[in-house]
Design a protein around this motif. Structure first.
Motif, mmCIF file in Angstrom:
data_model
loop_
_atom_site.group_PDB
_atom_site.id
_atom_site.type_symbol
_atom_site.label_atom_id
_atom_site.label_comp_id
_atom_site.label_asym_id
_atom_site.label_seq_id
_atom_site.Cartn_x
_atom_site.Cartn_y
_atom_site.Cartn_z
ATOM 1 N N PRO A 1 17.096 7.997 -4.058
ATOM 2 C CA PRO A 1 16.060 7.189 -3.406
ATOM 3 C C PRO A 1 16.183 7.243 -1.887
ATOM 4 C CG PRO A 1 17.131 5.975 -5.188
ATOM 5 C CD PRO A 1 17.928 7.212 -4.977
ATOM 6 N N VAL A 2 15.045 7.312 -1.199
ATOM 7 C CA VAL A 2 15.079 7.511 0.248
ATOM 8 C C VAL A 2 15.776 6.362 0.975
ATOM 9 C CG1 VAL A 2 13.041 9.000 0.319
ATOM 10 C CG2 VAL A 2 12.760 6.514 0.484
ATOM 11 N N VAL A 3 15.672 5.142 0.455
ATOM 12 C CA VAL A 3 16.314 4.009 1.125
ATOM 13 C C VAL A 3 17.823 4.208 1.211
ATOM 14 C CG1 VAL A 3 16.949 1.579 0.831
ATOM 15 C CG2 VAL A 3 14.562 2.261 0.689
ATOM 16 N N ALA A 4 18.410 4.781 0.165
ATOM 17 C CA ALA A 4 19.858 4.999 0.144
ATOM 18 C C ALA A 4 20.248 6.341 0.746
ATOM 19 C CB ALA A 4 20.372 4.910 -1.291
ATOM 20 N N ASP A 5 19.417 7.356 0.542
ATOM 21 C CA ASP A 5 19.791 8.719 0.932
ATOM 22 C C ASP A 5 19.294 9.106 2.319
ATOM 23 O OD1 ASP A 5 21.060 11.208 0.142
ATOM 24 O OD2 ASP A 5 19.039 12.065 0.102
ATOM 25 N N ASP B 1 17.296 6.416 7.674
ATOM 26 C CA ASP B 1 16.663 6.439 8.993
ATOM 27 C C ASP B 1 15.223 6.946 8.956
ATOM 28 O OD1 ASP B 1 18.988 5.506 10.234
ATOM 29 O OD2 ASP B 1 19.817 7.527 10.380
ATOM 30 N N GLY B 2 14.753 7.350 7.775
ATOM 31 C CA GLY B 2 13.380 7.843 7.659
ATOM 32 C C GLY B 2 12.360 6.716 7.718
ATOM 33 N N GLU B 3 11.109 7.068 8.005
ATOM 34 C CA GLU B 3 10.058 6.061 8.129
ATOM 35 C C GLU B 3 9.817 5.321 6.819
ATOM 36 O OE1 GLU B 3 8.590 4.990 10.894
ATOM 37 O OE2 GLU B 3 10.073 6.285 11.867
ATOM 38 N N VAL C 1 3.379 2.417 2.891
ATOM 39 C CA VAL C 1 4.272 3.572 2.861
ATOM 40 C C VAL C 1 3.394 4.811 2.874
ATOM 41 C CG1 VAL C 1 6.119 4.767 1.631
ATOM 42 C CG2 VAL C 1 5.942 2.275 1.487
ATOM 43 N N SER C 2 3.580 5.663 3.857
ATOM 44 C CA SER C 2 2.760 6.861 3.986
ATOM 45 C C SER C 2 3.092 7.875 2.897
ATOM 46 C CB SER C 2 2.965 7.499 5.366
ATOM 47 O OG SER C 2 2.550 6.622 6.390
ATOM 48 N N LEU C 3 2.104 8.694 2.577
ATOM 49 C CA LEU C 3 2.312 9.791 1.631
ATOM 50 C C LEU C 3 3.294 10.769 2.263
ATOM 51 C CD1 LEU C 3 1.299 10.838 -1.114
ATOM 52 C CD2 LEU C 3 -0.454 12.125 0.118
ATOM 53 N N ASP C 4 4.464 10.892 1.650
ATOM 54 C CA ASP C 4 5.563 11.630 2.279
ATOM 55 C C ASP C 4 6.293 12.446 1.215
ATOM 56 O OD1 ASP C 4 7.939 12.442 3.532
ATOM 57 O OD2 ASP C 4 7.979 10.668 4.806
ATOM 58 N N ALA C 5 6.503 13.712 1.501
ATOM 59 C CA ALA C 5 7.183 14.582 0.537
ATOM 60 C C ALA C 5 8.592 14.103 0.225
ATOM 61 C CB ALA C 5 7.232 16.013 1.072
ATOM 62 N N SER C 6 9.226 13.409 1.171
ATOM 63 C CA SER C 6 10.604 12.955 0.946
ATOM 64 C C SER C 6 10.678 11.963 -0.206
ATOM 65 C CB SER C 6 11.169 12.328 2.214
ATOM 66 O OG SER C 6 10.494 11.125 2.543
ATOM 67 N N LEU C 7 9.631 11.163 -0.405
ATOM 68 C CA LEU C 7 9.615 10.216 -1.513
ATOM 69 C C LEU C 7 9.598 10.936 -2.852
ATOM 70 C CD1 LEU C 7 7.115 7.558 -0.158
ATOM 71 C CD2 LEU C 7 9.507 7.169 -0.716
ATOM 72 N N GLU D 1 0.850 -1.191 0.000
ATOM 73 C CA GLU D 1 0.000 0.000 0.000
ATOM 74 C C GLU D 1 0.880 1.233 0.000
ATOM 75 O OE1 GLU D 1 -3.827 0.323 2.064
ATOM 76 O OE2 GLU D 1 -2.866 1.860 3.319
ATOM 77 N N ASN D 2 0.738 2.049 -1.026
ATOM 78 C CA ASN D 2 1.505 3.287 -1.133
ATOM 79 C C ASN D 2 0.576 4.478 -0.922
ATOM 80 O OD1 ASN D 2 3.893 4.753 -1.571
ATOM 81 N ND2 ASN D 2 3.443 5.025 -3.741
ATOM 82 N N MET D 3 1.146 5.588 -0.495
ATOM 83 C CA MET D 3 0.408 6.847 -0.283
ATOM 84 C C MET D 3 -0.663 6.719 0.792
ATOM 85 S SD MET D 3 0.017 8.245 -4.189
ATOM 86 C CE MET D 3 1.297 7.961 -5.410
ATOM 87 N N SER D 4 -0.394 5.933 1.815
ATOM 88 C CA SER D 4 -1.339 5.828 2.924
ATOM 89 C C SER D 4 -1.430 7.161 3.659
ATOM 90 C CB SER D 4 -0.881 4.757 3.910
ATOM 91 O OG SER D 4 -0.945 3.484 3.322
ATOM 92 N N GLY D 5 -2.618 7.466 4.169
ATOM 93 C CA GLY D 5 -2.773 8.692 4.949
ATOM 94 C C GLY D 5 -4.121 9.324 4.762
#
Length: 355
Positions: free
Chosen positions: A329-333, A336-338, A314-320, A287-291
């Protein structure tokens, strides 16, 4: 491309005999793409499936002929193979490979060489963040210590180059396309072979052919260092490209991405039905863009209804969005983010299913 340069290149290419018959490469319609950018020439050559080896041996001569033309600094040659459905016609060279719309039957393919497992990331509906999930899963696999690859099979809307920060075209060496590397992931995309602002005007069979070629001609691994997992970012829907992949290549598993609302879940069901009918295991739903905007929990409920695993949300997040737009990509960069933590948990669950 400048008309004079186009004609010059056309004459040089047509002076090279077609290994499959009388005439030159241009006269026999073998040159299906020719573009120029700041002195670099990208040339796409289509060989008959039954004579691909002879054309592969011809690549150095084609490259040399192009680089001998005035003003050309570098030439890259990409070889594709297709089974022709009608005799070739003489045609004026096109400036864009994407304007080539002749029908071509997909070439049967086996598992990509030196690849242990293939994971398809799919969605029934566009705009649900499927490519974001595919990119971050691939990066998560790499962080787990796996040799990971990412194939952008969304040939009409390739976004992997942007999301990984890749701009250079892959090299063609010894009949293989050499994937580019970013964030510990090997990647190939049609978006790396054409200019970013070009529309890909391909019929379904040509799109399927592009996928097959990247699968079979990509130098994903070696006998000593095989790729542990190749993540394939499929286009949305249940069309030609999806069918080509599941029918021609052994797929170990598929992940279906959806947002929580019913409009997206209805299409996710269709994607699930496609994989069921073709005997492809569905390893789970994401599930993407949860919120608040799209709601929460709809994909989990759908997974339970379908009897499939729910991999996480995965919550709807501006960082993505920011990470995708900047090629970080957030996983690499932002490990520590959610969002990154959610992708890492999904990758751990999927890694247990890999061969």
């Amino acid at each position: 491309m400048d008309e004079a340069l186009l004609n010059e290149l056309g004459q040089r290419l047509d002076a090279i005999p077609d290994p499959a018959g009388a005439g030159g490469l241009v006269a026999n319609g073998r040159i299906v793409g020719l573009t120029e950018k700041r002195g670099r020439i990208d040339c796409v050559v289509e060989a008959p499936a039954e004579g691909a080896a002879a054309f592969s041996a011809l690549v150095p001569a084609i490259k040399a002929a192009l680089e001998a033309a005035p003003g050309v600094k570098e030439a890259r040659v990409v070889l594709t193979a297709a089974a022709r459905t009608r005799p070739p016609k003489r045609a004026r060279l096109s400036e864009a490979a994407t304007e080539q719309t002749r029908r071509a039957a997909p070439v049967p393919a086996a598992r990509p060489e030196h690849v242990r497992a293939v994971l398809a990331v799919a969605s029934g509906k566009g705009g649900v963040g499927k490519s974001t999930v595919a990119v971050n899963l691939a990066c998560a696999f790499a962080r787990l210590g796996l040799r990971a690859g990412l194939l952008d099979a969304d040939v009409y809307g390739p976004s992997i180059p942007l999301m990984l920060g890749l701009t250079e075209a892959p090299e063609h060496r010894d009949g293989k396309l050499i994937p580019l590397e970013a964030w510990g992931v090997k990647a190939l995309s049609v978006g790396l072979l054409v200019d970013a602002d070009q529309a890909l005007i391909w019929r379904g069979p040509m799109a399927s052919q592009a996928l097959t070629q990247m699968l079979t001609q990509g130098a994903w691994g070696t006998a000593d260092e095989p790729l542990d997992v190749l993540v394939v970012d499929l286009p949305p829907g249940t069309g030609d490209v999806q069918l080509t992949l599941v029918q021609k290549t052994p797929i170990d598993g598929a992940v279906i991405v959806s947002t929580p609302q019913e409009a997206a879940l209805a299409d996710a069901r269709r994607a699930h039905a496609l994989f069921q009918k073709t005997g492809t295991p569905v390893w789970g739903l994401v599930e993407n863009m949860s919120g608040e905007i799209f709601g929460r929990g709809g994909t989990r409920a759908e997974a339970e209804r379908l009897g499939a695993a729910f991999l996480g949300e995965v919550s709807l997040d501006a960082s993505l969005r920011q990470g995708g737009d900047s090629g970080r990509p957030v996983v690499a960069d932002q490990p520590d983010g959610e969002a990154a933590k959610a992708f890492m948990e999904m990758a751990k669950a999927l890694a247990g299913k890999l061969r």
